[in-house]
Every structure is written in structure tokens, then in C-alpha cells.
Write an enzyme that holds these catalytic residues in place. Structure first.
Site, PDB file in Angstrom:
ATOM      1  N   THR A 183      41.406 -20.608  20.676  1.00 40.39           N
ATOM      2  CA  THR A 183      42.143 -19.972  21.769  1.00 40.39           C
ATOM      3  C   THR A 183      43.608 -20.377  21.686  1.00 40.39           C
ATOM      4  O   THR A 183      43.916 -21.479  21.233  1.00 40.39           O
ATOM      5  CB  THR A 183      41.527 -20.459  23.104  1.00 40.39           C
ATOM      6  OG1 THR A 183      40.227 -19.902  23.211  1.00 40.39           O
ATOM      7  CG2 THR A 183      42.363 -20.087  24.312  1.00 40.39           C
ATOM      8  N   ARG A 211      30.313 -11.998  29.147  1.00 42.72           N
ATOM      9  CA  ARG A 211      30.611 -13.402  29.506  1.00 42.72           C
ATOM     10  C   ARG A 211      32.128 -13.604  29.616  1.00 42.72           C
ATOM     11  O   ARG A 211      32.892 -13.155  28.775  1.00 42.72           O
ATOM     12  CB  ARG A 211      30.014 -14.321  28.449  1.00 42.72           C
ATOM     13  CG  ARG A 211      30.322 -15.824  28.655  1.00 42.72           C
ATOM     14  CD  ARG A 211      31.498 -16.272  27.811  1.00 42.72           C
ATOM     15  NE  ARG A 211      31.688 -17.723  27.821  1.00 42.72           N
ATOM     16  CZ  ARG A 211      32.761 -18.329  27.358  1.00 42.72           C
ATOM     17  NH1 ARG A 211      33.749 -17.621  26.831  1.00 42.72           N
ATOM     18  NH2 ARG A 211      32.883 -19.633  27.391  1.00 42.72           N
ATOM     19  N   VAL A 212      32.557 -14.285  30.670  1.00 45.28           N
ATOM     20  CA  VAL A 212      33.967 -14.639  30.807  1.00 45.28           C
ATOM     21  C   VAL A 212      34.063 -16.163  30.777  1.00 45.28           C
ATOM     22  O   VAL A 212      33.265 -16.839  31.433  1.00 45.28           O
ATOM     23  CB  VAL A 212      34.557 -14.087  32.122  1.00 45.28           C
ATOM     24  CG1 VAL A 212      36.008 -14.524  32.287  1.00 45.28           C
ATOM     25  CG2 VAL A 212      34.467 -12.563  32.154  1.00 45.28           C
ATOM     26  N   GLY A 213      35.020 -16.674  30.022  1.00 47.22           N
ATOM     27  CA  GLY A 213      35.205 -18.125  29.938  1.00 47.22           C
ATOM     28  C   GLY A 213      36.320 -18.604  30.843  1.00 47.22           C
ATOM     29  O   GLY A 213      36.762 -17.900  31.752  1.00 47.22           O
ATOM     30  N   ASP A 214      36.752 -19.818  30.580  1.00 44.99           N
ATOM     31  CA  ASP A 214      37.766 -20.449  31.434  1.00 44.99           C
ATOM     32  C   ASP A 214      39.169 -19.880  31.248  1.00 44.99           C
ATOM     33  O   ASP A 214      39.983 -19.909  32.172  1.00 44.99           O
ATOM     34  CB  ASP A 214      37.838 -21.945  31.097  1.00 44.99           C
ATOM     35  CG  ASP A 214      38.251 -22.161  29.635  1.00 44.99           C
ATOM     36  OD1 ASP A 214      37.529 -21.661  28.746  1.00 44.99           O
ATOM     37  OD2 ASP A 214      39.304 -22.776  29.388  1.00 44.99           O
ATOM     38  N   THR A 234      42.102 -25.177  25.886  1.00 47.51           N
ATOM     39  CA  THR A 234      41.139 -24.555  24.993  1.00 47.51           C
ATOM     40  C   THR A 234      39.921 -25.463  24.954  1.00 47.51           C
ATOM     41  O   THR A 234      40.010 -26.633  25.308  1.00 47.51           O
ATOM     42  CB  THR A 234      41.720 -24.348  23.577  1.00 47.51           C
ATOM     43  OG1 THR A 234      40.728 -23.746  22.740  1.00 47.51           O
ATOM     44  CG2 THR A 234      42.172 -25.658  22.944  1.00 47.51           C
ATOM     45  N   GLY A 235      38.785 -24.917  24.560  1.00 46.81           N
ATOM     46  CA  GLY A 235      37.590 -25.756  24.488  1.00 46.81           C
ATOM     47  C   GLY A 235      36.368 -25.011  24.985  1.00 46.81           C
ATOM     48  O   GLY A 235      36.397 -23.791  25.173  1.00 46.81           O
ATOM     49  N   GLY A 237      34.262 -23.453  27.351  1.00 45.17           N
ATOM     50  CA  GLY A 237      34.742 -22.920  28.617  1.00 45.17           C
ATOM     51  C   GLY A 237      33.925 -23.271  29.844  1.00 45.17           C
ATOM     52  O   GLY A 237      34.485 -23.478  30.925  1.00 45.17           O
TER      53      GLY A 237
HETATM   54  N1  ASP Z   1      37.745 -21.762  26.187  1.00 39.51           N
HETATM   55  C1  ASP Z   1      37.398 -20.552  25.511  1.00 39.51           C
HETATM   56  C2  ASP Z   1      36.199 -19.947  26.183  1.00 39.51           C
HETATM   57  O1  ASP Z   1      35.288 -20.668  26.539  1.00 39.51           O
HETATM   58  C3  ASP Z   1      37.097 -20.720  24.074  1.00 39.51           C
HETATM   59  C4  ASP Z   1      38.053 -21.560  23.292  1.00 39.51           C
HETATM   60  O2  ASP Z   1      38.944 -22.189  23.841  1.00 39.51           O
HETATM   61  O3  ASP Z   1      37.922 -21.560  22.088  1.00 39.51           O
HETATM   62  O4  ASP Z   1      36.147 -18.744  26.283  1.00 39.51           O
END
Ligand code: ASP
Length: 315
Positions: A183, A211-214, A234-235, A237
């Protein structure tokens, strides 16, 4: 009024980045710094600089944002992005968009032109199209590398055998600390002292459609407020969302913590409370910067009056 020294801080993922991924990440971040810094240096706004920097990384197939993103379990690209103006908390978010090359530009349109702050799916695409953005075919966002990555990942899930080639290296389950998190995000402080933040992603590998992430959720993977700080994460989510970690971190700054302390304690909290992993960049109104991650590596870059710096930090 005293003019401030502008700063731009960018990240391009936090994960077990192999050595041969370092150069493309640094190149992509350098290009994004160039785009954002040329705006800030000329007296432009933090918001414009963040949008420009994130757009460059969305256009770069290296990253999990825009074209080249991870695929959903059914082989599509679904993109999420958020842009936030710390001067007045104006925000624009889009999620699950499949037909926009640059979701951060759509987020900017939401921020500028809509009474709402968040659009998803077909509604987000219609809003963007009505406001002049071209709608593209989802296939235009997909690269061969990602089709292979998805196949290898799904094969290894089905057989229970860890894949030792492609997905073993890049495509762990999102909950695995070695999983790819590419990300992108940027935070900036402009010469008027305003902050902005933006985050853009294709989400996690083989995520369920819808699906929606953070990344695009206010206060989770992105937040900006001149009264506290600007942040992008990033990470993995799901834990980041449950902790509303971006807001948690900027609130530490508002309570007197330094930017670096806030970043470090946020990643500790993510790990200790929910076993999560990821990386964070944070910029305080006084120009203090914070960067932390508990992944093996994190790619970042910074531009300010004292020059530019590119880094791949290791744990
Ligand atoms: N945080 C993002 C998500 O969970 C993915 C990522 O940071 O790679 O959608």
C-alpha cells in the site's frame, strides 16, 4: 504570517521485501517525492502534494495501488483510497472501485465537490465519471505478475503446502508477518502550516470481493488534522481497523508525545493488543516526523528544505 518549511513523507509498503524489490521501490518513491515536493517547494498545498505523490505511486506497477495491485479471490482489482485535509478535516474516500485508474483522484473529487465523504463501488465510479474521470476496464488494472501471484497463493492454500517460489516469497496470508504490504501513502506539511494525508491500496492478496480494509477508512489507515498530526499506514488491515490506529496515533501527538514516540507506540499497541503488523508514517504540525514498522522492511522517502532521503529500514 511566518512561512513554514514544508515537508513531504512517503511510504511504499512494509513487508519482507526481498533485495531485488528494493531498487524498484526506491525508484517509485523517488518519483513520488519529486511530484509532491515540486508542489510544496513552489508554495503549493499539502493536499495537492499528497495527491500528486500518491498518484505517481498508483501509476507505478511496483506497488499494491492502482494498476499492478493484488487481486481479489475472483481475480479482479478493487481499489480503496482516502485523502484528508488537516486544515478543515475535509475528507474524500472511495472503496471497492474497479474502473478508476487513480482512486486518489476520485477521493480528491469527493473531498472537493461532494457534500458526502465516502463512496463505494458503482456509486463511487458514477460520481467520478460525472466529475470528469474516465472509466476504464478492470483488466487495464491487472498485470500478469498478479495473476501468477494469485494462482500460486490459491494453489498453496488448496494443497496446504507453502509455495516456495512466487507466493512463498510475496504472497503469504495477510495475517502472516511476511505477507506483502505494498500500500502507498503520503503525509505533508505546507508552508502555511497545514497538514494533509493520503493512502491508496489494492488491499490484501486474494481478499473477498467487497472487502474494505483500513487504508481508506478515516482514522484507520489515514488521518490528518492540523491540531494533532497527519498519518498513513500499511499492514494487515483488520487489526488496524479494530484499533482505529491512525486516530489513536495522532491523538498521542495531541497529548504531547513526539511524532516518533506516537509512531513507535502505535506499532507496539498494534502488535501487543491484536498481534497485528504493519508500518506507519506520521508528521506533526511542528514538522516532527515519525516512522515505525514491525515488518522486516519498510520503504519510505522524505523531502524537506534540507534535501531528500530515501530509506528501506530493516527490523
Ligand atoms: N492495509 C491494507 C489493507 O488491509 C493492505 C496493505 O497495507 O498492504 O487493505
Amino acid at each position: 504570517m511566518t512561512l513554514r518549511s514544508p515537508i513531504l513523507l512517503i511510504h511504499g509498503g512494509a513487508w519482507a521485501m526481498p533485495d531485488d524489490a528494493v531498487a524498484p521501490h526506491q525508484r517509485g518513491i523517488a518519483n513520488a517525492l519529486q511530484a509532491g515536493w515540486s508542489i510544496l517547494r513552489a508554495g503549493g498545498s499539502a493536499l495537492d502534494a499528497v495527491e500528486a505523490a500518491v498518484t505517481v505511486m498508483e501509476d507505478d506497477e511496483t506497488f499494491d495501488a492502482g494498476r499492478g495491485s493484488f487481486l481479489t479471490s475472483d481475480g479482479r482489482v478493487q481499489l480503496d483510497a482516502l485523502l484528508m485535509d488537516g486544515a478543515n478535516l475535509r475528507s474524500g474516500g472511495v472503496a471497492c472501485v474497479e474502473r478508476l485508474r487513480n482512486p486518489i483522484r476520485a477521493a480528491r473529487l469527493v473531498l472537493d465537490r461532494s457534500p458526502h465523504v465516502y463512496f463505494v463501488g458503482a456509486g463511487a465510479e458514477s460520481f467520478a465519471a460525472e466529475n470528469g474521470m474516465p472509466l476504464i476496464d478492470n483488466n487495464d488494472l491487472i498485470v500478469a505478475r498478479e495473476r501468477e501471484r494469485l494462482l500460486a497463493f490459491q494453489r498453496s492454500q488448496a494443497t496446504g503446502q507453502p509455495d516456495t517460489t512466487f507466493s512463498g516469497r510475496f504472497g503469504q496470508k495477510p495475517a502472516n508477518r511476511d505477507a506483502g504490504h505494498d500500500t502507498v501513502g503520503a503525509v505533508a506539511l505546507d508552508s502555511l502550516g497545514h497538514l494533509a494525508a493520503g493512502t491508496s491500496t489494492g488491499g490484501t492478496l486474494s481478499k473477498a470481493p467487497g472487502r474494505v480494509g483500513d487504508s481508506s477508512l478515516i482514522g484507520c489507515g489515514c488521518y490528518a488534522d492540523d491540531l494533532s498530526a497527519a498519518v498513513s499506514l500499511t499492514g494487515w488491515g483488520e487489526p488496524i481497523m479494530k484499533l482505529v490506529l491512525g486516530k489513536w496515533a495522532v491523538d498521542r501527538v495531541a497529548s504531547g508525545a513526539s511524532a516518533q514516540d506516537a509512531a513507535t507506540t502505535a506499532i507496539d499497541y498494534l502488535h501487543n493488543r491484536l498481534g497485528g503488523h504493519g508500518g506507519i508514517i506520521l508528521l506533526a504540525p511542528d514538522g516532527g516526523i515519525g516512522l515505525a514498522h514491525n515488518t522486516p522492511r519498510m520503504a519510505w522517502g522524505m523531502a524537506g528544505s534540507e534535501g531528500r532521503q530515501l530509506g528501506i529500514t530493516r527490523n
